[in-house]
Design a protein around this motif. Structure first.
Motif: not given
Length: 163
Positions: A82-103
């Motif tokens: 089973a391989i580790a992975r990086l999750a990448v998500e577009p997000r948007h909130g009160a502070g604007g848009s950003f890209v979130w990633f987590e292992r």
């Protein structure tokens, strides 16, 4: 008492008499309602991240999973890995848009668990800079070297080494 002071007193008393339901967010309330902004077309309501600090709530798109073959995975009972992975998500909130990633690391049972503390938020500008930097790094690694017999993109790896 002048009328201005009486108005302030009445306003204060109204605030003090509010029912707790007037200052609660009901279960199932969407980020669009909390922030008072329209939902982006890429953000399904199931992806809403409602924070205990409501102004930090965000819309989140589906996560793209990138395999991390240089991070520790786990051997499963059937001997597969089973391989580790990086999750990448577009997000948007009160502070604007950003890209979130987590292992996310795979467990011995094949489940995937978030690696606590691995999350990182990049502004859109930072994400663009990272994307270009990664592409430049790949270009350097894959550029043909006429003075070398090494294959393009060659990186010596000991395949017998246990990670």
């Amino acid at each position: 008492m002048d009328t201005t002071a009486a108005n302030h007193t009445a306003t204060w008393e109204d605030r003090c008499d509010r029912l707790i339901g007037d200052v609660c967010i009901s279960a199932g309330t969407g980020v669009d309602e909390i922030l008072g902004v329209p939902r982006p077309k890429w953000a399904h309501p199931d992806g809403d991240r409602v924070s205990l600090a409501p102004a930090r709530s965000v819309f989140a798109g589906d996560a793209a999973l990138v395999p991390l073959t240089r991070h520790q995975g786990h051997r499963l009972p059937d001997k597969s890995i089973a391989i580790a992975r990086l999750a990448v998500e577009p997000r948007h909130g009160a502070g604007g848009s950003f890209v979130w990633f987590e292992r996310h690391d795979a467990t011995a049972t094949g489940d995937v668990e978030l690696v606590r503390g691995s999350g990182t938020a990049l502004t859109v500008e930072e994400a663009v800079e990272l994307a270009h930097t990664l592409l430049d790094a790949v270009a350097v690694l894959t550029e043909p070297d006429p003075d070398s017999d090494a294959p393009i993109g060659f990186m010596p790896v000991d395949l017998d080494e246990e990670a």
